[in-house]
Every structure is written in C-alpha cells, then in structure tokens.
Design a protein around this motif. Sequence first.
Motif, PDB file in Angstrom:
ATOM      1  N   ALA A   1      88.562  -7.045   8.794  1.00 21.61           N
ATOM      2  CA  ALA A   1      88.099  -8.537   9.253  1.00 21.61           C
ATOM      3  C   ALA A   1      89.505  -8.636  10.313  1.00 21.61           C
ATOM      4  O   ALA A   1      88.880  -9.413  11.396  1.00 21.61           O
ATOM      5  CB  ALA A   1      88.175  -9.456   8.626  1.00 21.61           C
ATOM      6  N   SER A   2      90.563  -8.558  10.297  1.00 21.90           N
ATOM      7  CA  SER A   2      91.833  -8.828  10.624  1.00 21.90           C
ATOM      8  C   SER A   2      92.297  -8.713  11.637  1.00 21.90           C
ATOM      9  O   SER A   2      92.411  -9.044  12.983  1.00 21.90           O
ATOM     10  CB  SER A   2      93.299  -8.582   9.681  1.00 21.90           C
TER      11      SER A   2
ATOM     12  N   LEU B   1      78.742   2.365  15.157  1.00 24.64           N
ATOM     13  CA  LEU B   1      80.064   1.860  15.200  1.00 24.64           C
ATOM     14  C   LEU B   1      80.770   2.144  16.405  1.00 24.64           C
ATOM     15  O   LEU B   1      81.423   1.242  16.693  1.00 24.64           O
ATOM     16  CB  LEU B   1      80.876   2.677  14.212  1.00 24.64           C
ATOM     17  N   TYR B   2      80.581   2.754  17.257  1.00 21.52           N
ATOM     18  CA  TYR B   2      81.303   2.960  18.497  1.00 21.52           C
ATOM     19  C   TYR B   2      81.054   1.339  19.356  1.00 21.52           C
ATOM     20  O   TYR B   2      81.594   1.167  19.771  1.00 21.52           O
ATOM     21  CB  TYR B   2      81.270   4.554  19.680  1.00 21.52           C
TER      22      TYR B   2
ATOM     23  N   VAL C   1      82.229  -9.445   7.993  1.00 19.98           N
ATOM     24  CA  VAL C   1      82.512  -8.496   8.624  1.00 19.98           C
ATOM     25  C   VAL C   1      81.167  -7.656   7.749  1.00 19.98           C
ATOM     26  O   VAL C   1      79.821  -8.572   7.007  1.00 19.98           O
ATOM     27  CB  VAL C   1      83.590  -8.209   7.250  1.00 19.98           C
ATOM     28  N   GLY C   2      80.274  -6.867   8.709  1.00 18.11           N
ATOM     29  CA  GLY C   2      79.158  -6.588   8.817  1.00 18.11           C
ATOM     30  C   GLY C   2      79.247  -4.909   8.456  1.00 18.11           C
ATOM     31  O   GLY C   2      80.888  -4.212   8.607  1.00 18.11           O
TER      32      GLY C   2
ATOM     33  N   LEU D   1      84.674  -0.826  20.217  1.00 18.28           N
ATOM     34  CA  LEU D   1      84.693  -1.506  21.705  1.00 18.28           C
ATOM     35  C   LEU D   1      84.972  -3.087  22.073  1.00 18.28           C
ATOM     36  O   LEU D   1      85.155  -3.000  22.994  1.00 18.28           O
ATOM     37  CB  LEU D   1      84.095  -0.224  23.006  1.00 18.28           C
ATOM     38  N   ASP D   2      83.383  -3.210  21.944  1.00 19.18           N
ATOM     39  CA  ASP D   2      83.615  -4.823  21.682  1.00 19.18           C
ATOM     40  C   ASP D   2      84.277  -5.636  20.026  1.00 19.18           C
ATOM     41  O   ASP D   2      84.378  -7.069  20.037  1.00 19.18           O
ATOM     42  CB  ASP D   2      81.827  -5.118  21.375  1.00 19.18           C
ATOM     43  N   HIS D   3      85.237  -5.085  19.810  1.00 19.30           N
ATOM     44  CA  HIS D   3      86.114  -6.029  19.172  1.00 19.30           C
ATOM     45  C   HIS D   3      85.170  -6.531  17.535  1.00 19.30           C
ATOM     46  O   HIS D   3      85.360  -7.529  17.427  1.00 19.30           O
ATOM     47  CB  HIS D   3      86.681  -6.562  19.369  1.00 19.30           C
ATOM     48  N   VAL D   4      84.976  -6.095  17.103  1.00 16.04           N
ATOM     49  CA  VAL D   4      83.280  -6.176  15.605  1.00 16.04           C
ATOM     50  C   VAL D   4      83.758  -5.564  14.412  1.00 16.04           C
ATOM     51  O   VAL D   4      83.685  -4.953  14.642  1.00 16.04           O
ATOM     52  CB  VAL D   4      81.853  -6.221  16.356  1.00 16.04           C
ATOM     53  N   PRO D   5      84.304  -6.773  13.124  1.00 16.24           N
ATOM     54  CA  PRO D   5      84.373  -6.028  12.497  1.00 16.24           C
ATOM     55  C   PRO D   5      83.128  -5.565  11.478  1.00 16.24           C
ATOM     56  O   PRO D   5      82.294  -5.876  10.811  1.00 16.24           O
ATOM     57  CB  PRO D   5      85.161  -7.283  11.305  1.00 16.24           C
TER      58      PRO D   5
END
Length: 595
Positions: free
Chosen positions: A151-152, A86-87, A68-69, A91-95
């Motif tokens: 994360a999930s 954040l967008y 997680v960032g 949009l790239d599904h990154v936590p």
Amino acid sequence: MSTTVGDFVLQRLRDWGVDHVFGYAGDGINGLLSAWEKAGNEPKFVQARHEEMAAFEAVGYAKFTGRVGVCTATSGPGAIHLLNGLYDAKLDHVPVVAIVGQTARSAMGGSYQQEVDLHTLFKDVASEYIETVMVPEQLPNVLDRAIRIAASRRTVTALIIPSDVQELEYTAPSHAFKMVPSSLDLSWSAPVPAADQLDRAAEILNAGEKIAILVGQGARGAVDEVTALAEMTGAGVAKALLGKDVLSDDLPWVTGSIGLLGTRPSYEMMMDCDTLLVVGSNFPYTQFLPAFDQARAIQIDLDPTMIGMRYPFEVNLVGDAARTLRELIPLVQRKNDRSWRSGIESNVARWWEVMERRAHTSADPINPELVFHELSGRLPSNAILAADSGSAANWYARHIKFRDDMRGSLSGTLATMGPGVPYVIGAKFGLPDRPAYALVGDGAMQMNGINELITIAKYWQEWADPRLVVAVLHNNDLNQVTWELRAMGGSPQFLPSQELPEFPYAGYARLLGLHGVTAEKPEEVAPAWDEALRSDRPCVVEFRTDPAVPPIPPHATWDQLEKALESIVRGDTDRVSMVKEGVKSKVQEFLPGKS
C-alpha cells in the motif's frame, strides 16, 4: 475448534478491510480453501478462469478503487501463472499482494511435484517484500508487512505459505526473544518539499512564457491544484496515458494524451514550450518532450526513486502532488499574456474537429475510429473504462473524452495484452454500482477475454449495477503489430503471424446467457452502442472493423504513411479491400493537422 494458520490469514485480511481475493484453486492452498469454507467465504473468493486473470483482476480492483488488490494461487504452475499480472501491477505502481501455496516443508528440496523455487521466481516482481511462512508465529507480522509495503510503496508483495503450514494450529507471537509482534494501523504523512526547493520551482515558472504541464496518474488527487496552476500560468496540460482520467477533456486547454498514442496538440505544445512541469508521471518517451536545451523543467513525484528521470529537470520535488502544488501556487505569479494559452486552445478545438472528420471517413466495412467516437458522447459520467493493448488503445487514447468522475486505465508500462476484460471484472467487484466498459481487440479476446466472459456470466447478477460492456474490434488481424511492421520496419503484413481465426464473439456471449450485439456496417455502429448501453445484463458488442485504418502517431509524415501504404500493396495483394483504388486518398484524411 482450533484456529488454523489458514483461518488466521483470512481473519487478518478481514481486519485489514480486504473484501475480495481473486484466485484459482489448487491443492497447494487447500488449507486456505478449507478456511474459506469455515469463514462463509469472507473475504469473497472470486474464481477467475486462470491465475493470470486473477492477478489482472486484482490489478483492476486496485487501480479503480485505490485499495490493495489481493490474489491467490496454488504452488508451482499456479504461482507461475500469476507473474504477468503481477508485473503489470509492479510497473504501473499498483498495490497488489499475492498469497501463494508451496509444497509441504518436509518435501522441500526433494524435487517434489509442483515444487518451484518461489523466492527466486518472485524476487524481481515482489522485490520490495517476499517471505515464506515457516511457523505460525511469523504471522501476523509477515502478512501485515506485505499489505503495508504494497500500500505505502504502491507495489507488489508476495507471501508464500507451504501447504502443511496452512493447516497448523495458529499460535500468536509471544512477548519473547526473537518473536516479532505486529499491528494493523496504516497511516503516514504525505511529504512536502522544503521551502527553498519550492522557491526555485516558482522562479522557473515565473520566468517562463510558454508553460506546458504533463500530468500522470500521480496527479489524480491534485485536480483542483493542477487546474489552478494552469489558470495562473496560462499553461496547457497534456496527459500521460495512465493519467488520461485525471482532467476532463472538456477543458479547452487540456491537449489530451501524449506519446505515440497521443494527440497533435500535445506534440505541438511540447515542441514549442519554454517551460515544462511534470506532475506524477513517469512518461518514458523523451522524443515527445521538448528538446533538452529548449525548456527549463520541474518534476513533482511522491516516489524519490522515480524522480529526475526522462528529462534534465532543473528542480526535482519529492512530495505529494496536491500538497506540493498547494505550497507552490502562492509563489507563482499570474501571467496576463494569454497568447500561448489561446494558441493551445485553438489547436485543441481544431484537433477535435479533425478527429470527428477522421471518425466519419469511409472504411471497409467499419472505421474503428467511428466506434470510439460514437461511444464517447454516450458514456455516463461515472463510467469505468479499460482498454486493452493494441490498436484499441490508440482509439481509446484519442477519441474517448473523459469528464466528471469517469475513470479509465490500461496496461501502461508493461503494455501486455489481455488485461482489458479482467480489469473491468475487478472494478465491478470493487465498485459494483458503476457501469464498466472494456475496449479490446479480437487478438486480446482470443488470448483470454473469451474465457473471462465465463467469469462475468458466473458473477454478474451479484453486482448492484449489471452494466458491463465488452466491445470487440473484429478485424481478424493483430492490427497494432501489423502497423508497426509497416510503419517502423517498412515491412508488409506477415499473414501467418498476424491473421486471426474467425470467432463469433457476440454469439458466444449469448450462449453464456449474456447479451450480444453485432455491427457490420457504419450505420449500425450507433444503434449497436445504444442497444449495448441499455442492456439489463453484461453485453458483448462486436464491430466488424477495417484493419487498413492506420493508428497514426502525432508526429507522422506523409512520406512515412506512403511507405506503409506501399507495404500493404506489396504484401497483401490477396486482400483486395485493403488495396482498392483510392486507398491513399482515404488514409491521407487521417493525417494529423490536415484540414
């Protein structure tokens, strides 16, 4: 000394294993900054030059480490500045978790300085979870939920903490009515589709004769399984841009990237296949997939909200890619006819020959494809790469051969300018012993990359491996948009919007105490890369590239290119280098499929 809310927030982040927080100071988070001082800067506060860069660094950290960032910013303008990064994460599904300040509770609703309705501001980008801490007892629950959900669900969450709350004495939730306790554990089971669904998928694969597989970033943990299935079925495998690092480009049946920035073999495979399997990808451009009545199709994705899109899939399997494929493979019959595979491998081999010829086609002064071609074979096996949006992404997609455990990414879905340099900064904090390379255009560098060189200069001596190379395509043109104007709109280059001012990128790096290299001729490209890659400190390598080299899509026709060339002549008569005699013959060499 009592524990404040700010103290507890940092302690809880440490309990979660958060080791870095990317941010910028402001009085809206003074209580947190004070806590950082008391905590000996743990987790480490990484100071970006701008809150947007802090968010991008958190995204880069999360993309390349899988963790997680976390980013932080003050109230009002600081929180607003986080949004683009954040967008990009959403949009790239990154936590990514954003922790932001707010004006004191007593001032809320009073049109106070830097008071912004942060719930409304963040309600889309952090739609999965956003909460304001009004009393200490809300912690640790809201912080734990922000991290767990990010994360999930691989998304963005946000925690808003008013400035006065940060300085309150922390009081844990009690065993009482309307108190919400919490826990730290983060574990869940990866789903696997039901047996009858797997049977249906196997029937489609067994019936097909010309199978194409498309993998995205969701297949990164399923390399062995994708490889085994491709070998059994004789399939070729194309890669969505976010999944470019999933499979090695040394494999002869890997056709490379797909889409507008993709390869000719990927395009041809999709146009000719009778069966399509998509694994862990949300690739959006349906025109690069088979015709809707051409192929039977299957999708595998962990996220049920992203299933069944982009193509009329016959079977949609919700599950972890690796576990789902492991269950599917025993049901699939090996295909003995290898003519489909042989054709794919022949197309791939021919494509790489074409790419080498294209890289060595003359340009004025340097062909940008040569820059990427010369880099590709020099990259170490553990390299981390980030490409910025623009024409640099085209050359990254087509010329960089990924192998072994190399990692790469870019802003795939938002396609925003500016993340190239902050991505690799975030990566270096998460993986300080690996070399990193940012491949960016001069537009992105002038937008924000120049400033983040200051961040690199501030921190690079803390990294176990100091190698970080920023390559700049210096052509004084917003080149991708220029070509979009020409090829898509038939419009000439509009210089007031496209022409960039001159800037000494390598010279500026040297002013900061970094290394700087400049290449102005084709014969200087390889030596410039050699010097940059052996530098004992971060390096900016600046290539003077030709803006007249077109980023040709894999389905381009000569008629389309001819129209683009005509627009150059019509609109840029004052730029002789772009309209010199023989430009048509030069560009014709770049046509995909030309021998």
